[in-house]
Write a protein that holds these residues in place. Structure first.
Motif, PDB file in Angstrom:
ATOM      1  N   LEU A  66      16.319  35.221  29.804  1.00  0.00           N
ATOM      2  CA  LEU A  66      14.868  35.352  29.968  1.00  0.00           C
ATOM      3  C   LEU A  66      14.250  33.970  30.163  1.00  0.00           C
ATOM      4  O   LEU A  66      14.749  32.974  29.630  1.00  0.00           O
ATOM      5  CB  LEU A  66      14.261  35.999  28.721  1.00  0.00           C
ATOM      6  CG  LEU A  66      14.582  37.483  28.527  1.00  0.00           C
ATOM      7  CD1 LEU A  66      14.041  37.948  27.181  1.00  0.00           C
ATOM      8  CD2 LEU A  66      13.991  38.317  29.643  1.00  0.00           C
ATOM      9  N   PRO A  67      13.165  33.899  30.919  1.00  0.00           N
ATOM     10  CA  PRO A  67      12.487  32.606  31.067  1.00  0.00           C
ATOM     11  C   PRO A  67      11.881  32.148  29.735  1.00  0.00           C
ATOM     12  O   PRO A  67      11.655  32.945  28.832  1.00  0.00           O
ATOM     13  CB  PRO A  67      11.393  32.882  32.092  1.00  0.00           C
ATOM     14  CG  PRO A  67      11.517  34.298  32.501  1.00  0.00           C
ATOM     15  CD  PRO A  67      12.575  34.952  31.699  1.00  0.00           C
ATOM     16  N   GLN A  79       7.940  40.508  26.920  1.00  0.00           N
ATOM     17  CA  GLN A  79       6.921  40.281  27.931  1.00  0.00           C
ATOM     18  C   GLN A  79       7.000  38.825  28.358  1.00  0.00           C
ATOM     19  O   GLN A  79       6.913  37.914  27.533  1.00  0.00           O
ATOM     20  CB  GLN A  79       5.531  40.581  27.397  1.00  0.00           C
ATOM     21  CG  GLN A  79       4.454  40.391  28.448  1.00  0.00           C
ATOM     22  CD  GLN A  79       3.060  40.704  27.935  1.00  0.00           C
ATOM     23  OE1 GLN A  79       2.856  40.898  26.751  1.00  0.00           O
ATOM     24  NE2 GLN A  79       2.107  40.731  28.848  1.00  0.00           N
ATOM     25  N   CYS A  80       7.198  38.634  29.658  1.00  0.00           N
ATOM     26  CA  CYS A  80       7.271  37.287  30.231  1.00  0.00           C
ATOM     27  C   CYS A  80       6.174  37.192  31.288  1.00  0.00           C
ATOM     28  O   CYS A  80       6.368  37.619  32.423  1.00  0.00           O
ATOM     29  CB  CYS A  80       8.637  37.038  30.855  1.00  0.00           C
ATOM     30  SG  CYS A  80      10.019  37.308  29.732  1.00  0.00           S
ATOM     31  N   ASN A  83       5.402  40.324  33.582  1.00  0.00           N
ATOM     32  CA  ASN A  83       6.601  41.146  33.709  1.00  0.00           C
ATOM     33  C   ASN A  83       7.134  41.539  32.341  1.00  0.00           C
ATOM     34  O   ASN A  83       7.013  40.789  31.369  1.00  0.00           O
ATOM     35  CB  ASN A  83       7.695  40.403  34.479  1.00  0.00           C
ATOM     36  CG  ASN A  83       7.272  40.084  35.893  1.00  0.00           C
ATOM     37  OD1 ASN A  83       6.582  40.866  36.538  1.00  0.00           O
ATOM     38  ND2 ASN A  83       7.664  38.921  36.383  1.00  0.00           N
ATOM     39  N   TRP A  84       7.748  42.722  32.278  1.00  0.00           N
ATOM     40  CA  TRP A  84       8.353  43.238  31.052  1.00  0.00           C
ATOM     41  C   TRP A  84       9.838  43.445  31.278  1.00  0.00           C
ATOM     42  O   TRP A  84      10.260  43.867  32.353  1.00  0.00           O
ATOM     43  CB  TRP A  84       7.708  44.568  30.665  1.00  0.00           C
ATOM     44  CG  TRP A  84       6.309  44.408  30.165  1.00  0.00           C
ATOM     45  CD1 TRP A  84       5.182  44.277  30.906  1.00  0.00           C
ATOM     46  CD2 TRP A  84       5.900  44.350  28.813  1.00  0.00           C
ATOM     47  NE1 TRP A  84       4.090  44.147  30.104  1.00  0.00           N
ATOM     48  CE2 TRP A  84       4.504  44.191  28.802  1.00  0.00           C
ATOM     49  CE3 TRP A  84       6.577  44.417  27.594  1.00  0.00           C
ATOM     50  CZ2 TRP A  84       3.772  44.097  27.628  1.00  0.00           C
ATOM     51  CZ3 TRP A  84       5.852  44.335  26.427  1.00  0.00           C
ATOM     52  CH2 TRP A  84       4.466  44.168  26.438  1.00  0.00           C
ATOM     53  N   TYR A  85      10.653  43.154  30.248  1.00  0.00           N
ATOM     54  CA  TYR A  85      12.097  43.284  30.339  1.00  0.00           C
ATOM     55  C   TYR A  85      12.629  44.016  29.113  1.00  0.00           C
ATOM     56  O   TYR A  85      12.095  43.868  28.008  1.00  0.00           O
ATOM     57  CB  TYR A  85      12.772  41.908  30.448  1.00  0.00           C
ATOM     58  CG  TYR A  85      12.382  41.177  31.706  1.00  0.00           C
ATOM     59  CD1 TYR A  85      13.086  41.375  32.883  1.00  0.00           C
ATOM     60  CD2 TYR A  85      11.305  40.302  31.728  1.00  0.00           C
ATOM     61  CE1 TYR A  85      12.727  40.722  34.049  1.00  0.00           C
ATOM     62  CE2 TYR A  85      10.940  39.649  32.886  1.00  0.00           C
ATOM     63  CZ  TYR A  85      11.655  39.861  34.040  1.00  0.00           C
ATOM     64  OH  TYR A  85      11.295  39.221  35.186  1.00  0.00           O
ATOM     65  N   LEU A  95      22.072  41.467  28.853  1.00  0.00           N
ATOM     66  CA  LEU A  95      21.358  41.450  30.124  1.00  0.00           C
ATOM     67  C   LEU A  95      19.963  42.019  29.911  1.00  0.00           C
ATOM     68  O   LEU A  95      19.710  42.747  28.953  1.00  0.00           O
ATOM     69  CB  LEU A  95      22.101  42.286  31.170  1.00  0.00           C
ATOM     70  CG  LEU A  95      23.506  41.829  31.529  1.00  0.00           C
ATOM     71  CD1 LEU A  95      24.159  42.841  32.459  1.00  0.00           C
ATOM     72  CD2 LEU A  95      23.468  40.467  32.185  1.00  0.00           C
ATOM     73  N   TYR A  96      19.068  41.707  30.823  1.00  0.00           N
ATOM     74  CA  TYR A  96      17.682  42.188  30.746  1.00  0.00           C
ATOM     75  C   TYR A  96      17.315  42.810  32.087  1.00  0.00           C
ATOM     76  O   TYR A  96      17.561  42.225  33.135  1.00  0.00           O
ATOM     77  CB  TYR A  96      16.733  41.032  30.417  1.00  0.00           C
ATOM     78  CG  TYR A  96      17.103  40.324  29.143  1.00  0.00           C
ATOM     79  CD1 TYR A  96      16.620  40.772  27.925  1.00  0.00           C
ATOM     80  CD2 TYR A  96      17.954  39.232  29.157  1.00  0.00           C
ATOM     81  CE1 TYR A  96      16.970  40.131  26.750  1.00  0.00           C
ATOM     82  CE2 TYR A  96      18.313  38.583  27.994  1.00  0.00           C
ATOM     83  CZ  TYR A  96      17.825  39.045  26.785  1.00  0.00           C
ATOM     84  OH  TYR A  96      18.185  38.415  25.625  1.00  0.00           O
ATOM     85  N   ILE A  97      16.693  43.980  32.030  1.00  0.00           N
ATOM     86  CA  ILE A  97      16.257  44.656  33.243  1.00  0.00           C
ATOM     87  C   ILE A  97      14.738  44.735  33.224  1.00  0.00           C
ATOM     88  O   ILE A  97      14.123  44.979  32.182  1.00  0.00           O
ATOM     89  CB  ILE A  97      16.879  46.068  33.367  1.00  0.00           C
ATOM     90  CG1 ILE A  97      16.495  46.698  34.692  1.00  0.00           C
ATOM     91  CG2 ILE A  97      16.489  46.957  32.221  1.00  0.00           C
ATOM     92  CD1 ILE A  97      17.216  47.993  34.994  1.00  0.00           C
TER      93      ILE A  97
END
Length: 110
Positions: A66-67, A79-80, A83-85, A95-97
């Protein structure tokens, strides 16, 4: 005489509205260029499924990391920015989707 006219009319009517299925290809079993219709159908289906998988994969955004600056949500999502992962474990890796905004999704379903 009237019966012949009826038959002629029915025949013309049927010919006018008949449908054609396209060309028919007849092959000899000894023909070296013989096309196996079932094999061709299987190959086309596999190509279609492969293209479908590529389209689905293109719509998914997977991240290995994740960033910086992502915020953990109480539902377990991150929450980035906008965007949500959602985290997933796959083959011993995290992993993140990318998912739609949970708040927006929850509002649209109620």
């Amino acid at each position: 005489m009237m019966r012949r006219l009826n038959y002629a009319f029915i025949t013309m009517f049927l010919l006018a509205f008949s449908a054609t299925a396209g060309p028919i290809i007849v092959q000899k079993s000894s023909d070296p260029d013989k096309v196996d219709a079932f094999e061709l159908q299987k190959e086309l289906l596999e190509q279609h499924l492969w293209q479908e998988q590529l389209r689905n994969q293109a719509q998914l955004q997977w991240l290995k990391e994740l960033p910086i600056g992502c915020v953990f949500n109480a539902t377990g999502d991150y929450q980035c920015g906008l965007n949500w992962y959602r985290p997933y474990r796959y083959q011993q890796q995290q992993l993140y989707i990318q998912i739609p905004d949970p708040e927006t999704t929850r509002r649209n379903t109620h």
